[in-house]
Write a protein that holds these residues in place. Structure first.
Motif, mmCIF file in Angstrom:
data_model
loop_
_atom_site.group_PDB
_atom_site.id
_atom_site.type_symbol
_atom_site.label_atom_id
_atom_site.label_comp_id
_atom_site.label_asym_id
_atom_site.label_seq_id
_atom_site.Cartn_x
_atom_site.Cartn_y
_atom_site.Cartn_z
ATOM 1 N N ARG A 135 0.843 -1.210 0.000
ATOM 2 C CA ARG A 135 0.000 0.000 0.000
ATOM 3 C C ARG A 135 0.870 1.248 0.000
ATOM 4 N NH1 ARG A 135 -4.323 -0.112 4.747
ATOM 5 N NH2 ARG A 135 -4.786 1.981 3.931
ATOM 6 N N ALA A 136 1.871 1.255 0.862
ATOM 7 C CA ALA A 136 2.752 2.420 0.943
ATOM 8 C C ALA A 136 3.460 2.658 -0.385
ATOM 9 C CB ALA A 136 3.774 2.235 2.062
ATOM 10 N N ARG B 208 9.680 10.882 6.492
ATOM 11 C CA ARG B 208 8.550 10.562 7.369
ATOM 12 C C ARG B 208 7.423 9.845 6.632
ATOM 13 N NH1 ARG B 208 7.532 16.401 9.926
ATOM 14 N NH2 ARG B 208 8.180 16.946 7.807
ATOM 15 N N TYR B 209 7.478 9.828 5.283
ATOM 16 C CA TYR B 209 6.347 9.285 4.533
ATOM 17 C C TYR B 209 6.072 7.826 4.884
ATOM 18 C CZ TYR B 209 3.731 6.984 0.871
ATOM 19 O OH TYR B 209 2.829 6.200 0.224
ATOM 20 N N LEU C 274 2.714 3.534 7.190
ATOM 21 C CA LEU C 274 2.565 2.225 7.825
ATOM 22 C C LEU C 274 1.790 2.345 9.137
ATOM 23 C CD1 LEU C 274 6.068 0.637 7.137
ATOM 24 C CD2 LEU C 274 3.920 0.248 5.914
ATOM 25 N N ALA C 275 2.018 3.424 9.886
ATOM 26 C CA ALA C 275 1.243 3.642 11.113
ATOM 27 C C ALA C 275 -0.231 3.862 10.785
ATOM 28 C CB ALA C 275 1.811 4.831 11.874
ATOM 29 N N PHE D 123 -5.210 8.910 3.555
ATOM 30 C CA PHE D 123 -3.963 9.014 4.311
ATOM 31 C C PHE D 123 -3.655 10.473 4.662
ATOM 32 C CE2 PHE D 123 0.711 9.750 3.697
ATOM 33 C CZ PHE D 123 1.093 9.381 4.980
ATOM 34 N N VAL D 124 -3.771 11.352 3.683
ATOM 35 C CA VAL D 124 -3.472 12.758 3.944
ATOM 36 C C VAL D 124 -4.473 13.343 4.933
ATOM 37 C CG1 VAL D 124 -3.313 15.056 2.907
ATOM 38 C CG2 VAL D 124 -2.297 13.092 1.749
ATOM 39 N N ALA D 125 -5.744 12.989 4.786
ATOM 40 C CA ALA D 125 -6.744 13.461 5.748
ATOM 41 C C ALA D 125 -6.399 12.987 7.160
ATOM 42 C CB ALA D 125 -8.131 12.978 5.343
#
Length: 438
Positions: free
Chosen positions: A343-344, A361-362, A367-368, A386-388
């Protein structure tokens, strides 16, 4: 079945190499990555030269409990027609679970997951394949997949499962010898036995790919050279039947042109060795009824049972719920980490601005996020979610510039249409933000 010859998976990163590669009779392109009205120039040039292009689908989920989505089928059919393809291909896998059928949250795997080799799952798969066949303008071939985990209480071997599928539906088979090797290492399954049980006359073509082993687990990466054991399985298959087509798959970590050409030559040599050994081998195709006595479709109760089982497995892999009974928890952990990593990687490609904005940091941030936020749509939706999530949880607060860039990125892509760049509209947006802060 028309003979395809020797081919390679077309990817934008190696388009120039593929165009200049001698002896390439055909290419395969991921269907979901093609826009029928804006085909890549490289594919158009290949078609003009008479190179066959086959669309290869990855999102139908024919092994899922739900019937195939008509929109996805229509999209696959459109690509086959635009490309003038002699067939289309998909996978024997499920890629999503949950929803109305099971009254559970809808989840997406973003990956091809194995179907249980049971009579119930076979009934569902056969009906789904027939639905797809009726919707497509050309023949369909379906591919065996690689697996890190196996289902408990399976009733059929892989070869028996594929034989019955082809026998009941008349569907063609795309046999991936690299996936047979993967299942040999990970699940202890014998590739020679699987080949011996197949309806060889149903084979449309063959996939060959590389991978790597880590801690006793084989990962079908499509990013490494084809190993000798995979070539040996290809030779064994070619000793039993002349495959109509053989294709090299490579999805990333692309080597230089000479190395790629060397892999294609190694595949040709493996097939030639198998054909040379074919005389006197005693192998003979078993007759197929190609759809006779196909049987009735799967009823809703069967689909619901399968759907609940698949939803429980997928939830354990992407949402952290307990492992279903009978599964190897260690292997499920390996698969879960692999899914999160994929996914990442894919979100980083779909939204390449995000790794640039977040820098080092991406990946840890994604993953977190993935641990508690299952994918519910495609990868583009995943990037937005993810951004939200990052904006809600405060990552980047220590760097106002990063937070501002993420917010602008999200606003630009989250609406039904891109935000206007006209100066007057931008001024109105800025004024509204100031007033809202008051």
């Amino acid at each position: 079945m028309a003979r395809l010859g020797t081919g390679i998976g077309w990817r934008p990163e190696i388009a120039d190499v593929v165009e200049g590669m001698p002896g390439i009779d055909w290419v395969e392109a991921v269907s979901e990555n093609l826009c029928p009205g804006h085909l890549p120039d490289s594919l158009l040039r290949l078609r003009e030269r008479g190179v066959t292009v086959v669309p290869h689908g990855v999102s139908l989920g024919l092994g899922g409990a739900d019937r195939p989505d008509p929109g996805r089928l229509a999209a696959l059919a459109e690509r086959a027609e635009v490309l003038g393809s002699p067939l289309v291909t998909e996978h024997i896998a499920f890629v999503r679970a949950g929803g109305t059928l099971t009254a559970t949250p809808r989840l997406e795997a973003g990956h091809l997951l194995p179907v249980p080799r049971t009579r119930d799952a076979l009934d569902v798969l056969c009906e789904n394949v027939r639905i797809a066949q009726d919707a497509l303008p050309v023949p369909l071939a379906v591919e065996n997949i690689a697996a890190l985990v196996s289902w408990p209480d399976e009733e059929l071997t892989e070869g028996q499962f594929l034989y019955e599928l082809a026998d009941r539906t008349g569907v063609r088979l795309l046999i991936d010898v690299a996936n047979l090797h993967t299942n040999h290492v990970n699940l202890g399954e014998d590739p020679a036995r699987a080949l011996g049980e197949l309806p060889l006359e149903a084979i449309a073509y063959v996939h060959v790919a590389g991978g790597f082993e880590r801690n006793g687990v084989w990962h079908d990466s499509h990013a490494h050279p084809v190993p000798q054991p995979v070539l040996d399985i290809l030779t064994d298959l070619a000793s039993r039947v002349a495959p109509p087509g053989v294709l090299l798959e490579r999805d990333e970590n692309f080597p230089e042109g000479d190395a790629l050409r060397g892999e294609v030559e190694a595949i040709r040599d493996a097939v030639q060795r198998g054909r040379a050994a074919a005389t006197g081998s005693g192998a003979a195709p078993r007759p197929s009824r190609t759809g006779a006595d196909a049987g009735s479709g799967a009823d809703d109760a069967v689909r619901q049972r399968l759907g609940l089982a698949q939803a429980a497995l997928l939830s354990a892999l992407v949402a952290g719920t307990p492992a279903p009974e009978g599964f190897d928890r260690v292997r499920l952990g390996v698969q879960a980490r692999a899914l999160a990593g994929k996914r990442a990687d894919v979100v980083g490609k779909v939204a390449p601005e995000l790794p640039v904005i977040l820098g080092a940091r991406y990946r840890p941030a994604f993953l977190a996020y993935a641990q508690g936020c299952p994918m519910t749509g495609g990868y583009r939706r995943d990037a937005l979610d993810f951004v939200a999530h990052v904006l809600r949880t405060g990552l980047g607060d220590e760097d106002p510039g990063v937070r501002r860039e993420l917010r602008e990125w999200w606003l630009e892509r989250s609406g039904p249409v891109p935000r206007s760049a006209r100066p007057g509209v931008r001024l109105a947006r800025a004024t509204r933000r100031v007033l809202l802060r008051r």
